[in-house]
Motif scaffolding. Structure first.
Motif, PDB file in Angstrom:
ATOM      1  N   VAL A  32       9.641  -1.424  13.586  1.00 59.81           N
ATOM      2  CA  VAL A  32       8.790  -1.088  14.721  1.00 59.81           C
ATOM      3  C   VAL A  32       7.339  -1.375  14.358  1.00 59.81           C
ATOM      4  O   VAL A  32       6.836  -0.885  13.343  1.00 59.81           O
ATOM      5  N   ASP A  33       6.675  -2.175  15.170  1.00 63.23           N
ATOM      6  CA  ASP A  33       5.263  -2.558  15.001  1.00 63.23           C
ATOM      7  C   ASP A  33       5.019  -3.233  13.649  1.00 63.23           C
ATOM      8  O   ASP A  33       4.454  -2.632  12.740  1.00 63.23           O
ATOM      9  N   PRO A  34       5.400  -4.497  13.525  1.00 61.51           N
ATOM     10  CA  PRO A  34       5.256  -5.189  12.231  1.00 61.51           C
ATOM     11  C   PRO A  34       3.834  -5.273  11.711  1.00 61.51           C
ATOM     12  O   PRO A  34       3.631  -5.410  10.509  1.00 61.51           O
ATOM     13  N   GLY A  35       2.833  -5.207  12.595  1.00 59.02           N
ATOM     14  CA  GLY A  35       1.466  -5.183  12.112  1.00 59.02           C
ATOM     15  C   GLY A  35       0.653  -6.377  12.550  1.00 59.02           C
ATOM     16  O   GLY A  35       1.120  -7.250  13.282  1.00 59.02           O
ATOM     17  N   PRO A  36      -0.598  -6.444  12.093  1.00 58.36           N
ATOM     18  CA  PRO A  36      -1.521  -7.488  12.547  1.00 58.36           C
ATOM     19  C   PRO A  36      -1.200  -8.833  11.922  1.00 58.36           C
ATOM     20  O   PRO A  36      -0.552  -8.910  10.874  1.00 58.36           O
ATOM     21  N   PRO A  37      -1.667  -9.911  12.543  1.00 63.56           N
ATOM     22  CA  PRO A  37      -1.403 -11.242  11.982  1.00 63.56           C
ATOM     23  C   PRO A  37      -2.222 -11.473  10.717  1.00 63.56           C
ATOM     24  O   PRO A  37      -3.220 -10.798  10.463  1.00 63.56           O
ATOM     25  N   GLY A  38      -1.759 -12.432   9.922  1.00 60.21           N
ATOM     26  CA  GLY A  38      -2.519 -12.803   8.731  1.00 60.21           C
ATOM     27  C   GLY A  38      -1.666 -12.801   7.486  1.00 60.21           C
ATOM     28  O   GLY A  38      -0.591 -12.183   7.428  1.00 60.21           O
ATOM     29  N   ALA A  39      -2.156 -13.500   6.464  1.00 58.54           N
ATOM     30  CA  ALA A  39      -1.399 -13.639   5.217  1.00 58.54           C
ATOM     31  C   ALA A  39      -1.265 -12.314   4.478  1.00 58.54           C
ATOM     32  O   ALA A  39      -0.188 -11.982   3.956  1.00 58.54           O
ATOM     33  N   SER A  40      -2.335 -11.552   4.400  1.00 59.51           N
ATOM     34  CA  SER A  40      -2.283 -10.287   3.666  1.00 59.51           C
ATOM     35  C   SER A  40      -1.345  -9.279   4.329  1.00 59.51           C
ATOM     36  O   SER A  40      -0.508  -8.666   3.646  1.00 59.51           O
ATOM     37  N   PRO A  41      -1.430  -9.076   5.654  1.00 56.87           N
ATOM     38  CA  PRO A  41      -0.465  -8.177   6.290  1.00 56.87           C
ATOM     39  C   PRO A  41       0.979  -8.669   6.169  1.00 56.87           C
ATOM     40  O   PRO A  41       1.900  -7.853   6.027  1.00 56.87           O
ATOM     41  N   TRP A  42       1.185 -10.005   6.208  1.00 58.47           N
ATOM     42  CA  TRP A  42       2.544 -10.529   6.048  1.00 58.47           C
ATOM     43  C   TRP A  42       3.089 -10.198   4.660  1.00 58.47           C
ATOM     44  O   TRP A  42       4.249  -9.805   4.514  1.00 58.47           O
ATOM     45  N   LYS A  43       2.254 -10.319   3.657  1.00 59.97           N
ATOM     46  CA  LYS A  43       2.680  -9.976   2.297  1.00 59.97           C
ATOM     47  C   LYS A  43       3.016  -8.491   2.219  1.00 59.97           C
ATOM     48  O   LYS A  43       4.055  -8.104   1.639  1.00 59.97           O
ATOM     49  N   ALA A  44       2.153  -7.638   2.804  1.00 59.10           N
ATOM     50  CA  ALA A  44       2.429  -6.200   2.794  1.00 59.10           C
ATOM     51  C   ALA A  44       3.726  -5.886   3.522  1.00 59.10           C
ATOM     52  O   ALA A  44       4.521  -5.037   3.085  1.00 59.10           O
ATOM     53  N   LEU A  45       3.966  -6.583   4.638  1.00 58.62           N
ATOM     54  CA  LEU A  45       5.180  -6.343   5.423  1.00 58.62           C
ATOM     55  C   LEU A  45       6.423  -6.750   4.652  1.00 58.62           C
ATOM     56  O   LEU A  45       7.381  -5.967   4.528  1.00 58.62           O
ATOM     57  N   THR A  46       6.454  -7.960   4.116  1.00 60.42           N
ATOM     58  CA  THR A  46       7.667  -8.441   3.456  1.00 60.42           C
ATOM     59  C   THR A  46       7.959  -7.656   2.181  1.00 60.42           C
ATOM     60  O   THR A  46       9.117  -7.346   1.894  1.00 60.42           O
ATOM     61  N   GLU A  47       6.912  -7.309   1.436  1.00 63.84           N
ATOM     62  CA  GLU A  47       7.131  -6.499   0.234  1.00 63.84           C
ATOM     63  C   GLU A  47       7.584  -5.088   0.607  1.00 63.84           C
ATOM     64  O   GLU A  47       8.452  -4.504  -0.060  1.00 63.84           O
ATOM     65  N   GLY A  48       7.008  -4.542   1.693  1.00 62.09           N
ATOM     66  CA  GLY A  48       7.418  -3.212   2.135  1.00 62.09           C
ATOM     67  C   GLY A  48       8.849  -3.184   2.640  1.00 62.09           C
ATOM     68  O   GLY A  48       9.590  -2.231   2.385  1.00 62.09           O
ATOM     69  N   LEU A  49       9.250  -4.235   3.333  1.00 65.43           N
ATOM     70  CA  LEU A  49      10.633  -4.303   3.810  1.00 65.43           C
ATOM     71  C   LEU A  49      11.608  -4.352   2.636  1.00 65.43           C
ATOM     72  O   LEU A  49      12.647  -3.676   2.645  1.00 65.43           O
ATOM     73  N   LYS A  50      11.266  -5.128   1.645  1.00 61.34           N
ATOM     74  CA  LYS A  50      12.137  -5.222   0.471  1.00 61.34           C
ATOM     75  C   LYS A  50      12.251  -3.866  -0.215  1.00 61.34           C
ATOM     76  O   LYS A  50      13.349  -3.434  -0.597  1.00 61.34           O
ATOM     77  N   SER A  51      11.115  -3.177  -0.362  1.00 61.71           N
ATOM     78  CA  SER A  51      11.137  -1.860  -1.002  1.00 61.71           C
ATOM     79  C   SER A  51      11.927  -0.839  -0.187  1.00 61.71           C
ATOM     80  O   SER A  51      12.531   0.080  -0.746  1.00 61.71           O
ATOM     81  N   ALA A  52      11.921  -1.006   1.131  1.00 62.39           N
ATOM     82  CA  ALA A  52      12.644  -0.076   2.002  1.00 62.39           C
ATOM     83  C   ALA A  52      14.136  -0.362   2.063  1.00 62.39           C
ATOM     84  O   ALA A  52      14.892   0.376   2.698  1.00 62.39           O
ATOM     85  N   GLY A  53      14.570  -1.429   1.432  1.00 62.04           N
ATOM     86  CA  GLY A  53      15.989  -1.781   1.451  1.00 62.04           C
ATOM     87  C   GLY A  53      16.390  -2.588   2.663  1.00 62.04           C
ATOM     88  O   GLY A  53      17.580  -2.652   3.001  1.00 62.04           O
ATOM     89  N   LEU A  54      15.413  -3.207   3.326  1.00 63.20           N
ATOM     90  CA  LEU A  54      15.712  -4.040   4.494  1.00 63.20           C
ATOM     91  C   LEU A  54      14.917  -5.342   4.358  1.00 63.20           C
ATOM     92  O   LEU A  54      13.886  -5.517   5.013  1.00 63.20           O
TER      93      LEU A  54
END
Length: 336
Positions: A32-54
């Protein structure tokens, strides 16, 4: 019912409102609400998803609570990378699904509204010119849903006011409220979506809906806001209602008496916004003018003010003290 596991990914310094929150429900494959555009938010999102088990490849559904870029900016990219379904309420869906065309329509609409509110032409020009396009695709597939529809095994709840199609999500005992109820400040109404003609009335009705449905629940659902980590839903709703009571009082107090002899009579929302918020520029000018306009329109609709002109809108105080207005557990109006 027990609450499903909810993981939070924080996007630091992502927007003028502060830290954005992405929520991950791994058991549902839901983001829900992946976040703002940009390289830094994308990195935070993908790393956070991995840490969350998804990890990205396991995401099945991407829900966006509303069309603003700090919430929707990464949604098309995540949905495409995961081959996932992207979901918004049907009233906000076009602003993401048909981003490029809708952006042009929005800028035209914003400029028209700002003129109606009495904003100077030079300020309007600065607002429009400063509205940089987001790095989002011109078009993308979106599933448009209505209130009560099932999404990823949860329920979509239409919560308009901040935007016309603002959406909350209920997943068992977890309520993801987006920007409808925030822990430390009140969401903008009026300037945040210029499609809404009665923005404050619409937003207060949303607070009523949330209170009526969840205020008496035992235990109440855990509420997760679009900025910050958690929010006390009943307490914040009371505080927000009281805030709008005071803002309506302040807006009406800034108006002249009904026998105003000025030519033209009354004051515009832009003039009142200056009293409420001081000097404003850029996005803050749009938000401030919209807030003042929303509160003055509500005051006029409920007998506390009178609209005496349009193009631009102008208001004076009501002829006489109105009777007590609507009772909303704190939003009680006596004579102003």
């Amino acid at each position: 019912m027990s609450a499903p596991p909810v993981e939070r990914i924080a996007h630091t310094a992502a927007s003028p409102e502060g830290e954005n929150s992405t929520y991950v429900l791994p058991d549902r494959g839901l983001v829900v609400d992946p976040g703002p555009p940009g390289a830094s938010p994308w990195k935070a999102l993908t790393e956070g998803l991995k840490s969350a088990g998804l990890p990205v490849g396991s995401v099945e559904t991407v829900v966006v609570t509303h069309w603003h870029a700090d919430h929707a900016g990464l949604a098309p990219r995540l949905a495409a990378a995961a081959d996932a379904e992207l979901v918004l309420h049907r009233d906000d869906a076009p602003l993401v699904a048909d981003y490029a065309a809708e952006r042009e329509r929005r800028l035209d609409r914003d400029a028209r509204r700002l003129r109606e509110w009495g904003v100077p032409a030079s300020t309007i020009e600065g607002i429009v010119d400063g509205d940089a396009p987001s790095p989002m695709p011109d078009e993308c597939p979106v599933r448009a849903v209505a209130d009560g529809e099932s999404v990823a095994g949860g329920e979509a709840i239409h919560t308009p006011g901040h935007t016309a199609g603002h959406l909350a999500m209920l997943a068992d005992d977890a309520l993801l409220v987006g920007d409808a109820v925030l822990p430390t400040y009140t969401p903008n109404v009026g300037g945040s979506d210029t499609r809404l003609g009665s923005a404050l009335e619409t937003y207060l009705n949303t607070l009523d809906t949330l209170s009526e449905r969840f205020g008496g629940a035992d235990p109440p659902p855990q509420a997760y806001p679009g900025h910050g980590s958690t929010v006390d839903l009943p307490g914040r709703i009371r505080t927000i209602r009281n805030h709008h009571t005071e803002r309506i009082r302040d807006a009406v107090a800034a108006l002249p008496d009904p026998d105003d002899t000025a030519d033209p009579p009354g004051r515009t929302p832009w003039a009142v916004a200056g009293d409420l918020f001081g000097g404003m520029a850029g996005i803050h000018a749009k938000m401030g003018a919209g807030e003042a306009a929303a509160h003055l329109a509500f005051a006029a609709d409920h007998g506390f003010a009178e609209r005496v002109g349009d193009a631009p809108d102008r208001y004076v105080r009501a002829e006489s003290d109105p009777k007590a207005g609507p009772d909303r557990d704190g939003l009680r109006f006596g004579p102003l």
